[in-house]
Design an enzyme around this catalytic site. Structure first.
Site, PDB file in Angstrom:
ATOM      1  CE1 TYR A  23       7.841 -25.014  23.345  1.00 53.87           C
ATOM      2  CE2 TYR A  23       7.931 -23.107  21.869  1.00 53.87           C
ATOM      3  CZ  TYR A  23       7.907 -23.644  23.151  1.00 53.87           C
ATOM      4  OH  TYR A  23       7.952 -22.799  24.241  1.00 53.87           O
ATOM      5  CD  GLU A 174       2.550 -23.621   9.601  1.00 47.86           C
ATOM      6  OE1 GLU A 174       2.103 -24.710   9.979  1.00 47.86           O
ATOM      7  OE2 GLU A 174       3.766 -23.411   9.428  1.00 47.86           O
ATOM      8  CG  HIS A 250      -2.261 -24.579  12.307  1.00 45.90           C
ATOM      9  ND1 HIS A 250      -1.949 -25.910  12.123  1.00 45.90           N
ATOM     10  CD2 HIS A 250      -1.197 -23.884  11.854  1.00 45.90           C
ATOM     11  CE1 HIS A 250      -0.740 -26.012  11.593  1.00 45.90           C
ATOM     12  NE2 HIS A 250      -0.269 -24.797  11.420  1.00 45.90           N
ATOM     13  CB  CYS A 371      -5.536 -31.769  11.121  1.00 44.75           C
ATOM     14  SG  CYS A 371      -5.238 -30.428  12.283  1.00 44.75           S
TER      15      CYS A 371
END
Length: 448
Positions: A23, A174, A250, A371
């Site tokens: 989400y 994170e 992010h 990523c």
């Protein structure tokens, strides 16, 4: 002594699927329930690793996790044999089975935060595995992540490993997706840049209203303390809550830094001028010259950035001092983004070239080139102490390509996750992978 920034790319796992579990990640949610292709995803990632190696960059590999995570399902009350656990979860709680099958560990920018030895009090490279507490399917990753990193960077003379922060919302961490480092040279002292979405204890910091802010200020400060970083070597900045609510889950979706350069969107941060001034001052004190490159909203909107993953790119230093930007194919498909990039590289600035890679399988699951990699700055001695089995070479690329061809399916849907045979396939593949990468026993099925 020479120093390098080594990119350790995540190898996409055999259960790569579009579960739409994240989400706040627009791409992940918009492709939910579509059929994925794990084999193509892994091969696309390997092709990027090989290409960067061929360009002369230091490249490594970070192994995926065991999925489905049967042990996690057992902790949630599903009992019986492994096959019975999977079948019961599929019947009674399919969303939990989907979560336990997520291949999200491919996003190794979230695996950990890394501080080079030039920045730390004890002169070692420090790793803190991210707790990824915001999402259940990611919160179950860090025990295996810690074992894998420990097997890759095992020499305690050079490397220090820290357990994930407490698994509570106040310390949501994170990893490197919200962390970058600025320096004149990778082996010299630098300035570490921590970006947070909210503060857990200080109400002066605003929070987003729609999507969760995953990184807290308190987590960032805790990691800096664990790594022995000095106050002069750290800058904290808050992500703009409004862009989080537009799908920027992010900081690496809206900004990327390398060397002395910060490439960022005009709307990325709060108090941008203050933050830039602090970075400039602290970078100057370690002998560097800060070079911010701001992308104006008039040229590229936040929506353009989220859809194209322009900022989720790799910014790499070349031998001549210029920089190369590695972007996904989606950037070429967005007219405004592509026009901006053509003007950027033709302007005579520090970013001189753009290379495009097809990473459609990972992009559809909500992540681009940045990523897929964890950056680790190492000097020659430290690089020699890294487990050599995880450093990319032409023979390793061939071995991993053949391994993927043998073990991966070319189609994966939600219904396939309920097949107990998938667990056996995954374990067989990972057992062989640990031998290829010389990792030893790092997976629960190998240890228990």
């Amino acid at each position: 002594m020479k120093s390098y920034e080594v990119n350790f790319d995540g190898l996409v796992g055999p259960t790569h699927n579009y579960g739409g579990l994240s989400y706040g990640n627009v791409a992940s949610q918009s492709n939910s329930q579509q059929s994925s292709n794990p084999k193509e995803a892994a091969l696309q990632g390997l092709a990027k690793m090989k290409a960067l190696m061929d360009m002369g960059f230091q490249q490594g590999v970070l192994a995926p996790q065991e999925r489905p995570d049967v042990a996690a399902l057992r902790r949630l009350g599903f009992a019986g044999s492994d096959a019975q656990v999977i079948q019961r979860a599929a019947k009674e709680a399919m969303p939990l089975l989907v979560a336990s099958c997520s291949a999200s560990s491919m996003w190794v920018a979230n695996a950990a935060t890394v501080s080079p030895s030039a920045d730390t009090a004890d002169g070692r490279v420090h790793f803190t595995a991210a707790n990824l507490n915001c999402k259940y399917h990611r919160s179950i990753e860090h025990p295996t992540t810690s074992r894998v990193l420990g097997a890759m960077f095992a020499d305690q003379q050079h490397f220090a490993h820290h357990a994930a922060l407490p698994a509570v919302a106040q310390f949501g961490d994170e990893g490197a997706a919200n962390h970058t480092r600025f320096c004149r040279a990778y082996g010299e002292a630098g300035v570490e840049f921590f970006v947070f979405g909210r503060s857990a204890f200080d109400s002066r910091y605003p929070s987003p209203q729609k999507y969760p802010a995953r990184q807290t200020l308190e987590a960032s400060r805790a990691v800096a303390r664990l790594h022995g970083l000095s106050e002069e070597g750290v800058v904290y900045a808050q992500q703009n809550p409004a862009v989080i609510d537009q799908g920027v889950f992010h900081n690496d979706v809206i900004a990327v830094g390398n060397g002395e350069v910060l490439f960022y969107h005009e709307d990325a941060f709060l108090d941008t001028d203050k933050m830039l001034a602090e970075l400039s001052d602290k970078i100057a004190k370690v002998g560097g010259k800060f070079q911010p490159v701001c992308v104006p909203r008039s040229a590229v909107t936040v929506d353009d950035a989220v859809r194209s993953y322009l900022f989720n790119s790799q910014l790499l230093s070349r031998a001549d001092g210029s920089m190369l930007l590695i972007v996904p194919e989606e950037c070429r498909g967005n007219e405004r983004v592509w026009n901006y990039l053509q003007g950027l590289t033709g302007s005579g600035g520090v970013i001189r070239e753009v290379k495009v890679f097809d990473l459609k399988q990972s992009m559809q699951n909500g992540g681009g080139p940045a990523c897929l990699r964890l950056r680790v700055a190492l000097n020659e001695t430290e690089l020699a102490a890294v487990n050599p089995g995880v450093i990319m070479t032409a023979p390793l690329y061939e071995s991993l390509t053949q391994w993927v061809e043998r073990h991966y399916r070319d189609r994966m849907t939600e219904n396939d996750l309920a097949d107990p045979q998938l667990l056996l396939e995954c374990r067989s593949a990972l057992d062989e992978l640990t031998q290829i990468l010389k990792l030893g026993a790092v997976y629960p099925f190998q240890i228990n």
